[in-house]
Motif scaffolding. Structure first.
Motif, short mmCIF file in Angstrom:
data_model
loop_
_atom_site.label_atom_id
_atom_site.label_comp_id
_atom_site.label_asym_id
_atom_site.label_seq_id
_atom_site.Cartn_x
_atom_site.Cartn_y
_atom_site.Cartn_z
N ALA A 69 40.63 83.07 24.06
CA ALA A 69 41.86 82.93 23.61
C ALA A 69 42.43 84.13 23.27
N GLY A 70 42.35 85.14 24.42
CA GLY A 70 42.82 86.56 24.36
C GLY A 70 44.34 86.23 24.95
N SER A 71 44.78 87.31 25.53
CA SER A 71 46.41 87.15 25.88
C SER A 71 46.30 86.35 27.45
N SER A 72 45.08 86.21 27.89
CA SER A 72 45.22 85.71 29.38
C SER A 72 44.92 84.10 29.08
N GLY A 73 43.81 83.83 28.10
CA GLY A 73 43.48 82.56 27.92
C GLY A 73 44.63 81.47 27.18
N ILE A 74 45.45 82.09 26.49
CA ILE A 74 46.59 81.64 25.55
C ILE A 74 47.54 81.01 26.61
N THR A 75 47.88 82.01 27.67
CA THR A 75 49.11 81.60 28.39
C THR A 75 48.33 80.45 29.39
N VAL A 76 47.35 80.46 29.68
CA VAL A 76 46.74 79.35 30.51
C VAL A 76 46.60 77.85 29.61
N ILE A 77 46.35 77.81 28.51
CA ILE A 77 46.31 76.62 27.99
C ILE A 77 47.77 76.16 27.56
N LYS A 78 48.57 77.14 27.53
CA LYS A 78 50.04 76.80 27.33
C LYS A 78 50.53 76.02 28.68
N SER A 79 49.91 76.47 29.75
CA SER A 79 50.52 75.81 31.11
C SER A 79 49.92 74.38 31.06
N LEU A 80 48.53 74.32 30.73
CA LEU A 80 47.83 73.15 30.67
C LEU A 80 48.38 72.06 30.01
N LYS A 81 48.77 72.47 28.70
CA LYS A 81 49.40 71.51 27.67
C LYS A 81 50.86 70.95 28.40
N GLU A 82 51.60 72.06 28.81
CA GLU A 82 52.73 71.45 29.25
C GLU A 82 52.69 70.49 30.47
N HIS A 83 51.73 70.60 31.17
CA HIS A 83 51.58 69.22 32.16
C HIS A 83 50.68 68.38 31.87
N GLY A 84 50.06 68.16 30.44
CA GLY A 84 49.54 67.05 30.13
C GLY A 84 47.86 67.30 30.63
N ILE A 85 47.44 68.42 30.92
CA ILE A 85 46.12 68.42 31.38
C ILE A 85 45.30 68.48 30.21
N PRO A 86 44.16 67.81 29.98
CA PRO A 86 43.29 67.84 28.83
C PRO A 86 42.42 68.98 28.81
N PHE A 87 42.15 69.56 27.92
CA PHE A 87 41.40 70.86 27.82
C PHE A 87 40.76 71.27 26.59
N ASP A 88 39.85 72.02 26.51
CA ASP A 88 39.35 72.55 25.19
C ASP A 88 39.12 74.17 25.36
N CYS A 89 39.43 74.94 24.52
CA CYS A 89 39.52 76.36 24.78
C CYS A 89 38.32 76.99 23.83
N TYR A 90 37.54 77.75 23.94
CA TYR A 90 36.39 78.36 23.07
C TYR A 90 36.70 79.74 23.02
N GLU A 91 36.83 80.14 21.70
CA GLU A 91 36.92 81.44 21.24
C GLU A 91 36.08 82.10 20.38
N LYS A 92 35.44 83.39 20.60
CA LYS A 92 34.39 83.56 19.73
C LYS A 92 34.95 84.19 18.46
N GLY A 93 36.11 84.84 18.41
CA GLY A 93 36.62 85.29 17.31
C GLY A 93 37.37 84.31 16.22
N SER A 94 37.69 84.66 15.25
CA SER A 94 38.30 83.82 14.28
C SER A 94 40.09 83.49 14.54
N ASP A 95 40.54 84.33 15.49
CA ASP A 95 42.03 84.12 15.86
C ASP A 95 42.18 84.58 17.46
N VAL A 96 43.53 84.46 17.76
CA VAL A 96 43.60 84.79 19.28
C VAL A 96 44.02 86.32 19.21
N GLY A 97 44.10 86.70 20.24
CA GLY A 97 44.61 88.29 20.60
C GLY A 97 43.51 88.96 21.48
N GLY A 98 42.45 88.67 21.46
CA GLY A 98 41.24 89.42 22.27
C GLY A 98 41.22 91.04 21.92
#
Length: 472
Positions: A11-40
């Protein structure tokens, strides 16, 4: 018809923009992030154990060139802000589009396996193994330290760190009042050299170059340099762009050897440039002493290719990173010597449900390119884009590799090199081509939603399960 379920790693700068597009198109997804927040990598003191940035870090691309096109940066941001407002920007992006609830924080991916049926079996660090139809890898490529190979002969009795570990002049090693040798000519080497050469910090700073590089300023003629070049049409041949850029740097900045740096053995644009507004001034003042490449480590002294040697207390390697995917078996996906042939740095021919996002080194920022890749993936998974054939993709990769090898000097740094504007243009053009083809073929979904069915039937006896799969 049900859409395929996607696993997004990071869920760094690349991951968050991917899930934004997936969500907009109604595509189900799970995003896994090792850290406690976004940003990478842009999250200071990130607790994911991989990302680390120095306290004084600023972006070296103008904010307008770094922002997501669907979410502009605040206009009150400076041209080149430091990491704090950049991290706030990513936090605002996630909250604005309602993405936070879709991210599993403090839970990275331990293993990613491709099943015989072509599905992805994902084992997270916490929780049960899950099955997905599609895997998107956005784990970044600035975390696995690359050291000189082979190592320099001899031993150094002082303290040695990689730039990835550097935080400030006192962390993780105290450089104040010390003699420091910094090896490298990339942006990290420039930033760290400049910071340590400030009055009252390091006693002496030596900058050792393995090869020559062009150092360009953030500003030229009173304007941000990357803003001067963004209006160059994509169709202008590279040799013309290269000639104009070379003249611009030659007369606007000067020759590198006039500052004591080695003369670049290539033309401008044939290697990733280094951006620093302050380095050449510090060299001119004598605050930083230029040195050629290290030849030997001699206890408290370090020998250089010009026959000189200097006493040193700290040696900082700014020698780049390895591209690694710790969750893959190497025989499935690996990048020996940072080489990984991908279609538009995103797709491996022959595997239509695996995508890499942000795996590139652009002359510019990654974020808008990753945003475009995320939109591309969403269009594909919803049947609005058709991929070329495996053979066409391989031909395109080969053609791109030949062009890059012809243009860039041979280096592990350039294996994933792209030109920001032309690469973005070509991606959009390919998306349009695939969109037209999808319409002609009836917008069929390229990947069947089988993961949910697979999970639901995972406890059914194998004989019964086989009958159900056959009937399906």
């Amino acid at each position: 018809m049900a859409l395929p379920k996607v696993c997004v790693v990071g869920a760094g700068s690349s991951g968050i923009t991917v899930i934004k597009s997936l969500k907009e198109h109604g595509i189900p997804f799970d995003c896994y992030e090792k850290g406690s927040d976004v940003g990478g990598n842009w999250r200071y003191k990130n607790d994911n154990g991989l990302s680390n940035i120095y306290k004084s870090l600023h972006i070296n691309t103008h904010r307008d060139r770094m922002e997501y096109r669907d979410f502009p940066m605040p206009t009150n941001y400076p041209d080149y802000p430091n990491h704090e407002p950049i991290q706030q920007y990513f936090l605002a992006y996630v909250d604005h589009f309602g993405l936070r609830k879709h991210i599993q924080f403090k839970n990275g991916v331990k293993k990613a396996e491709r099943t015989e049926e072509g599905l992805w079996r994902i084992t997270p660090e916490k929780g049960p193994t899950q099955t997905y139809d599609v895997l998107v890898v956005a784990n970044g490529h600035h975390w696995s330290e690359r050291w000189p190979d082979p190592p320099f002969p001899g031993k150094f009795s002082g303290q040695t760190i990689h730039s990835h570990s550097y935080v400030d002049p006192k962390t993780p090693v105290n450089c104040e009042g010390k003699n420091v040798v910094i090896l490298g000519m990339g942006n990290s080497a420039m930033d760290i050299s400049v910071e340590l050469s400030r009055p009252g910090v390091a006693k002496k700073v030596f900058l050792s170059a393995r090869r020559g590089a062009y150092v360009i300023p953030n500003y030229l003629f009173g304007k941000p340099l990357d803003k001067l070049t963004e209006y160059t049409p994509h169709w202008v041949p590279f040799f013309i762009q290269q000639t104009l850029a070379h003249l611009l740097i030659r007369f606007g900045v000067g020759k590198m050897e006039d500052f004591g740096l080695p003369k670049p053995d290539h033309k401008f644009g044939s290697a990733h440039p280094t951006i620093s507004q302050d380095l050449l001034v510090r060299l001119g003042r004598g605050d930083i002493k230029p040195k050629p490449v290290i030849t030997e480590l001699r206890g408290k002294k370090i020998a250089f290719a010009d026959g000189t040697e200097e006493e040193a207390d700290v040696l900082i390697y700014c020698t780049g990173y390895n591209i690694k995917f710790p969750f893959f078996e190497e025989d499935l996906i690996s990048a020996p010597n940072n080489y990984i042939p991908l279609y538009y740095k995103m797709m491996k021919p022959g595997i239509n449900n695996l995508f890499f996002v942000g795996l590139m080194q652009p002359l510019g920022a990654i974020m808008p390119l990753a945003e475009c890749q995320g939109k591309w993936i969403a269009q594909y998974l919803t049947g609005n884009y058709v991929l070329p054939s495996k053979e066409e993709m391989e031909t395109s990769i080969s053609k791109d590799e030949k062009a890059m090898k012809k243009r860039y000097v041979s280096s592990t740094r350039h294996t994933i090199q792209v030109d920001y504007d032309s690469f973005l243009y070509e991606m959009k053009r390919e998306m349009e081509r695939g969109k037209k083809k999808a319409m002609q073929e009836g917008n069929h979904l390229p990947i069947e939603a089988r993961a949910m069915y697979h999970s639901e039937k995972s406890h059914v006896p194998s004989s019964r399960k086989q009958k159900q799969l056959v009937s399906k």
